[in-house]
Design a protein around this motif. Sequence first.
Motif, PDB file in Angstrom:
ATOM      1  N   VAL A   1      -0.509  -8.158  12.350  1.00 18.16           N
ATOM      2  CA  VAL A   1       0.481  -7.452  13.154  1.00 18.16           C
ATOM      3  C   VAL A   1       1.494  -8.465  13.674  1.00 18.16           C
TER       4      VAL A   1
ATOM      5  N   TYR B   1       2.239  -7.926  25.090  1.00 19.88           N
ATOM      6  CA  TYR B   1       2.741  -7.041  24.037  1.00 19.88           C
ATOM      7  C   TYR B   1       1.977  -5.706  24.032  1.00 19.88           C
ATOM      8  N   ILE B   2       1.444  -5.291  22.860  1.00 19.04           N
ATOM      9  CA  ILE B   2       0.739  -4.012  22.766  1.00 19.04           C
ATOM     10  C   ILE B   2      -0.767  -4.262  22.657  1.00 19.04           C
ATOM     11  N   PHE B   3      -1.173  -4.953  21.623  1.00 16.92           N
ATOM     12  CA  PHE B   3      -2.601  -5.129  21.352  1.00 16.92           C
ATOM     13  C   PHE B   3      -3.318  -5.881  22.470  1.00 16.92           C
TER      14      PHE B   3
ATOM     15  N   VAL C   1       2.503  -6.204   9.537  1.00 14.44           N
ATOM     16  CA  VAL C   1       2.883  -4.867   9.972  1.00 14.44           C
ATOM     17  C   VAL C   1       3.704  -5.025  11.258  1.00 14.44           C
ATOM     18  N   PRO C   2       5.022  -4.775  11.181  1.00 14.15           N
ATOM     19  CA  PRO C   2       5.828  -4.967  12.396  1.00 14.15           C
ATOM     20  C   PRO C   2       5.671  -3.807  13.369  1.00 14.15           C
ATOM     21  N   VAL C   3       5.553  -4.115  14.657  1.00 11.86           N
ATOM     22  CA  VAL C   3       5.558  -3.079  15.702  1.00 11.86           C
ATOM     23  C   VAL C   3       6.604  -3.457  16.742  1.00 11.86           C
ATOM     24  N   LEU C   4       7.250  -2.438  17.298  1.00 11.41           N
ATOM     25  CA  LEU C   4       8.336  -2.688  18.245  1.00 11.41           C
ATOM     26  C   LEU C   4       7.849  -2.516  19.684  1.00 11.41           C
ATOM     27  N   VAL C   5       7.992  -3.574  20.472  1.00 19.59           N
ATOM     28  CA  VAL C   5       7.693  -3.490  21.898  1.00 19.59           C
ATOM     29  C   VAL C   5       9.035  -3.242  22.580  1.00 19.59           C
ATOM     30  N   LYS C   6       9.267  -1.976  22.990  1.00 25.19           N
ATOM     31  CA  LYS C   6      10.609  -1.554  23.375  1.00 25.19           C
ATOM     32  C   LYS C   6      11.125  -2.198  24.647  1.00 25.19           C
TER      33      LYS C   6
ATOM     34  N   ASP D   1       4.486  -8.537  16.555  1.00 26.58           N
ATOM     35  CA  ASP D   1       5.176  -7.828  17.638  1.00 26.58           C
ATOM     36  C   ASP D   1       6.635  -8.277  17.680  1.00 26.58           C
TER      37      ASP D   1
END
Lengths: 292, 292
Positions: free
Chosen positions: A150, A188-190, A177-182, A152
């Motif tokens: 992942v 971050y997320i995880f 796998v890109p994820v967007l932290v708005k 971020d």
Amino acid sequence: MIIKNICILGAGTLGSRVALQAGISGFNVTVYDIQQKSLDFSLTTMQKILRQLHKSGQISAGQDLEVLSRIKFTLSPSEAVENADFINESVTEEADIKKKVWRQFGEIAPEKCIFTTNTSYMLPSMFAEDSGRPEKFCAFHFHDVFYSRVVDIMPHPGTDPALIPILEDLGRKLNQVPVLVKKENPGYIFNTMLMALIGAAGKLLTGEVASIEDIDRSWMVNFHMPMGPFGILDSIGLDTAWHVTHKMPDRASQAFAALLKSYLEQGKLGEKSGQGFYTYPNPTYKEQDFVK
Amino acid sequence: MIIKNICILGAGTLGSRVALQAGISGFNVTVYDIQQKSLDFSLTTMQKILRQLHKSGQISAGQDLEVLSRIKFTLSPSEAVENADFINESVTEEADIKKKVWRQFGEIAPEKCIFTTNTSYMLPSMFAEDSGRPEKFCAFHFHDVFYSRVVDIMPHPGTDPALIPILEDLGRKLNQVPVLVKKENPGYIFNTMLMALIGAAGKLLTGEVASIEDIDRSWMVNFHMPMGPFGILDSIGLDTAWHVTHKMPDRASQAFAALLKSYLEQGKLGEKSGQGFYTYPNPTYKEQDFVK
């Protein structure tokens, strides 16, 4: 914008892995550090991973040399950023060091260059102004590159939104796998979710609700996972976990930080020191009858 | 003490699964409910699971009839507890109903009988006195019996400690991994951790830090798991999740409960209603390119 040349600042464990993946993905890579021994460590790390990737059939014979031929190591800042399209910074996790590095590289990097930080728990807005080009600055945070794929993407309020699709595309090219932290969020997320899980496990332990083994067992058997929260903590390192938890203000985190500290004071850092919540290299949670 | 005869109170989804596993493990089982249609549902459920277990090679041809021959269904309380060594209660998750059931069965059960409740979020001390034999009363809580094979053993302060090893042994005979919850804790061990994880995911969503998909993606890719927190929520049921979270006093839980309520008001209960955070039967998180 087409990214061809990638510069990695900081030749530690994570920087080396990102650099290696960039080489595998066909980019020209330059790895910069202030110490020759760090660069030597970086090359050794890459060779070790390449052997594992060859063993598991992920790269073919001879491909390792081709990959390494695309990766340069340097102690020279100007050589590091020469013609760089993209910088990912993985230097020591201390705000003052990161600020200094960004002031230095912000001055000499080519104008086209995108600036990213791979910080684990700090925020891009802490260094964006130091780089002199806050609109080109964003967090681009990897987990371990090869197993946990992942990345971020976390802009700060001054990041040019046009950067986001470029970084998403780059993340995919780097097999992530890109994820967007708005919006900016420490962890971050995880890591935010992982810390909540670990905090709850810590609360069950310090509250004497259940044993280390039964807490891990519950997680492993219910989710069919190879380790539970305390096994995960041992692999992260109890020192790293303490750094994160001891700053949290709530009572449960404070109790858990105190527990971690009592382990650290006995030299128990987790897997890397041979002792944490479990004893290594053969922790009981890896034994077949642990979940029976 | 040797347990041979098991009585299951409440022929719902979980009660039926526990009863079936007890039959598979060779116990004599009686399933009690107040409605004939619940008993009919229970038998159908068991037959369905037996077909799956046969398909996956876990039971042999003909074994299904042998297993079912050990399981009796009854509407009669006295028949249900006749010669019972062990009761596991899985009736509706309402305190008044459970209290009433335990008052009723505490009076008619044989003296040797061990009393256990399979409650998900209540505590054994809430019903122990109603049973008339608090020292023989303990929580014995299953997850889903066949995939998630953890059984929580949670005594209340008045439980006879001699019961614990008997229940651990019974748990293993029922093909479960027993874990000891040393003091009463709503949510036992696993659910406490799961709720912390889901709460953190909810906070990331309501705080507009990341999308449902990116939150799930982060969890799935980092841990190589088939679903993330929102996929899990959809499979638990948003109504069940709301019941748990809306009672928690902290602001993040309240915000998350409000979010869940907005879904419930639109009739979105998760997988069972065809719509939750994802749309069923083909949610996007199960698509191959979701984690690419």
